[in-house]
Design a protein around this motif. Structure first.
Motif, short mmCIF file in Angstrom:
data_model
loop_
_atom_site.label_atom_id
_atom_site.label_comp_id
_atom_site.label_asym_id
_atom_site.label_seq_id
_atom_site.Cartn_x
_atom_site.Cartn_y
_atom_site.Cartn_z
N PRO A 53 0.81 -1.22 0.00
CA PRO A 53 0.00 0.00 0.00
C PRO A 53 0.84 1.27 0.00
CG PRO A 53 0.14 -0.84 2.22
CD PRO A 53 0.95 -1.79 1.36
N ASP A 54 1.86 1.32 -0.86
CA ASP A 54 2.77 2.45 -0.81
C ASP A 54 2.56 3.46 -1.93
OD1 ASP A 54 3.59 0.92 -2.90
OD2 ASP A 54 5.67 0.68 -2.27
N PHE A 55 1.55 3.26 -2.75
CA PHE A 55 1.36 4.18 -3.87
C PHE A 55 0.11 5.02 -3.64
CE2 PHE A 55 0.01 5.69 -8.01
CZ PHE A 55 1.21 6.05 -8.60
N TRP A 56 0.26 6.33 -3.84
CA TRP A 56 -0.86 7.27 -3.69
C TRP A 56 -0.96 8.13 -4.95
CZ3 TRP A 56 -3.97 7.89 0.80
CH2 TRP A 56 -3.59 7.08 1.88
N PHE A 57 -2.19 8.46 -5.35
CA PHE A 57 -2.41 9.33 -6.49
C PHE A 57 -2.56 10.78 -5.98
CE2 PHE A 57 -3.92 5.23 -7.94
CZ PHE A 57 -3.43 5.15 -9.23
N PRO A 58 -1.69 11.69 -6.39
CA PRO A 58 -1.88 13.08 -5.98
C PRO A 58 -3.09 13.69 -6.68
CG PRO A 58 -0.06 12.91 -7.54
CD PRO A 58 -0.49 11.50 -7.24
N VAL A 59 -3.80 14.57 -5.97
CA VAL A 59 -4.99 15.23 -6.53
C VAL A 59 -4.68 16.70 -6.69
CG1 VAL A 59 -7.44 15.71 -6.20
CG2 VAL A 59 -6.48 13.55 -5.39
N SER A 60 -4.55 17.13 -7.93
CA SER A 60 -4.22 18.54 -8.18
C SER A 60 -5.43 19.42 -7.90
CB SER A 60 -3.79 18.71 -9.64
OG SER A 60 -4.85 18.41 -10.52
N ALA A 61 -5.16 20.70 -7.64
CA ALA A 61 -6.25 21.64 -7.34
C ALA A 61 -7.17 21.81 -8.54
CB ALA A 61 -5.65 22.99 -6.92
N SER A 62 -6.62 21.72 -9.77
CA SER A 62 -7.43 21.92 -10.97
C SER A 62 -8.43 20.80 -11.20
CB SER A 62 -6.52 22.06 -12.19
OG SER A 62 -5.75 20.89 -12.38
N SER A 63 -8.19 19.61 -10.60
CA SER A 63 -9.10 18.48 -10.80
C SER A 63 -10.18 18.40 -9.73
CB SER A 63 -8.30 17.16 -10.80
OG SER A 63 -7.73 16.92 -9.53
N ARG A 64 -10.20 19.33 -8.77
CA ARG A 64 -11.18 19.30 -7.69
C ARG A 64 -12.30 20.30 -7.97
NH1 ARG A 64 -6.99 20.46 -2.72
NH2 ARG A 64 -5.17 19.40 -3.63
N THR A 65 -13.53 19.88 -7.66
CA THR A 65 -14.68 20.77 -7.76
C THR A 65 -15.52 20.64 -6.49
OG1 THR A 65 -14.75 20.46 -10.17
CG2 THR A 65 -16.71 21.40 -9.12
N PRO A 66 -15.62 21.67 -5.67
CA PRO A 66 -16.44 21.58 -4.45
C PRO A 66 -17.91 21.36 -4.80
CG PRO A 66 -14.97 23.49 -4.37
CD PRO A 66 -14.93 22.97 -5.77
N THR A 67 -18.61 20.54 -4.00
CA THR A 67 -20.04 20.30 -4.16
C THR A 67 -20.75 20.70 -2.87
OG1 THR A 67 -19.87 18.01 -3.39
CG2 THR A 67 -19.59 18.41 -5.75
N ALA A 68 -22.08 20.55 -2.85
CA ALA A 68 -22.86 20.95 -1.69
C ALA A 68 -22.46 20.18 -0.44
CB ALA A 68 -24.35 20.78 -1.97
N ASP A 69 -22.09 18.91 -0.59
CA ASP A 69 -21.76 18.12 0.60
C ASP A 69 -20.41 17.42 0.49
OD1 ASP A 69 -22.38 16.29 -1.36
OD2 ASP A 69 -23.52 14.95 -0.04
N GLY A 70 -19.53 17.89 -0.39
CA GLY A 70 -18.24 17.22 -0.49
C GLY A 70 -17.40 17.75 -1.62
N LEU A 71 -16.91 16.81 -2.45
CA LEU A 71 -15.90 17.17 -3.45
C LEU A 71 -16.00 16.23 -4.63
CD1 LEU A 71 -13.41 19.14 -3.72
CD2 LEU A 71 -12.01 17.25 -2.86
N ASP A 72 -15.89 16.77 -5.85
CA ASP A 72 -15.77 15.97 -7.06
C ASP A 72 -14.32 16.02 -7.52
OD1 ASP A 72 -18.38 15.28 -7.13
OD2 ASP A 72 -18.90 16.37 -8.95
#
Length: 350
Positions: A53-72
């Protein structure tokens, strides 16, 4: 609020990872994907599953979209392709790491729109290298001039031979007789020939057959309700069309339908699989996956799921760690009137 996760298909190889109950915080964000079958259960780089379990996918700011109850989070082929390839035989979990901590949730994959890998039909394909242009053909040689015709001259030594008028009249009579005979024959056979032409039906053009994926998409495009999807799932399962059935039952089972979860468990049950001569799509039997779905069905009060999971757990023998759990499940099913569970307990003995 507990974290909930959905992976919603878009274009082939693209999807939205929708996280409910997650605060849209600024700062670094990364995620990890895990499936329930092993030994390679963690998604690593280049779309490969690995054991550590040593691999993580980074999430860039451009790929995030805030929603009413969380995040896309917009995800691409590096996540969508390996999940789509293993979709029929696995359940998946996402772990998200934020500045506030780490949270995990089972990924729900909706039935519509269908999650497609980037290589699915209709996805853009890499163009093949264009061939070198062929050299121009050699010029066509000009044709030789035709030979000159000899000039015809009258033979001064012979006079032209005249044919008698009687022979000409006989030839004309023969021609008229032949014309009349052909006309009579044509009139005689006309009705038969025309009737045969009119009676012969023109074959209708055959409609192109839809692929199984196209049939599923056509059915789902009508937005059928849960009872309609369940009826179609029963029909396709009875016909051992397991690609159809698994698409319909998976979504219903994730939504808590006990019958659908029971059917999904039987797709992978190594003791008593459904349609054993066909096998479940894109996988071999798996006790882990079968147990995952049977437990969902048991949560929905399915007595048959208790009996089937119990029978599967006791099958390897008394020395296995889950044998006693299997006995307990068989007892619970028998106490609720399941005759097959009672017979299995009698077969196993004290």
């Amino acid at each position: 609020m507990a974290l909930r996760a959905e992976l919603i298909g878009q274009d082939p190889g693209r999807a939205q990872l929708r996280l409910h109950g997650l605060a849209a915080e600024a700062g670094s964000l990364r995620l990890q994907i895990r499936r329930n079958q092993g030994p390679d259960t963690y998604l690593g780089g280049e779309g490969r599953w690995q054991s550590s379990p040593d691999f993580w996918f980074p999430v860039s700011a451009s790929s995030r979209t805030p929603t009413a109850d969380g995040l896309d989070i917009a995800v691409g082929p590096e996540i969508v392709d390996p999940i789509a390839a293993a979709l029929a035989g696995n359940a998946f979990q996402v772990t998200i790491e934020t500045p506030a901590g780490v949270a995990s949730a089972t990924i729900i994959i909706p039935q519509q729109p269908i999650l497609l890998a980037s290589g699915a039909a209709g996805a853009p394909q890499r163009r093949a290298a264009e061939p070198e242009p062929a050299p121009p053909p050699p010029p066509t040689p000009e044709p030789a001039p035709p030979p000159s015709r000899p000039t015809l001259t009258a033979d001064p030594d012979r006079a032209p031979i005249e044919r008698s008028s009687g022979s000409r009249f006989g030839l004309i009579v023969v021609i008229l007789i032949l014309v009349l005979a052909l006309a009579v024959a044509g009139w005689f056979f006309r009705d038969k020939l025309l009737g045969a032409t009119e009676e012969a039906p023109q074959p209708a053009p055959a409609a192109p057959a839809q692929s199984e994926l196209e049939q599923i998409k056509t059915f789902l495009a009508a937005n059928p309700n849960a009872p309609e999807r369940l009826a179609k799932a029963r029909e396709t399962l009875a016909a051992c069309q397991l690609n159809w059935a698994s698409v319909l039952y998976r979504d219903l089972g994730q939504a808590g339908d006990a019958e659908a979860a029971l059917a999904m468990g039987r797709f992978y049950d190594p003791v008593d699989p459904v349609c054993p001569e066909v096998g479940a799509p894109n996988r071999t039997v798996s006790s882990d996956t079968a147990a995952f779905w049977y437990r969902k069905a048991i949560d929905g009060k399915s007595v048959e799921a208790m009996r089937r999971l119990g029978a599967m757990l006791v099958a390897p023998g008394k020395d296995t760690p889950k044998y006693q759990e299997g006995i307990d499940l068989l007892k619970q099913a028998a106490q609720q009137g399941d005759a097959d569970a009672a017979a299995k307990l009698k077969e196993l003995g004290p």
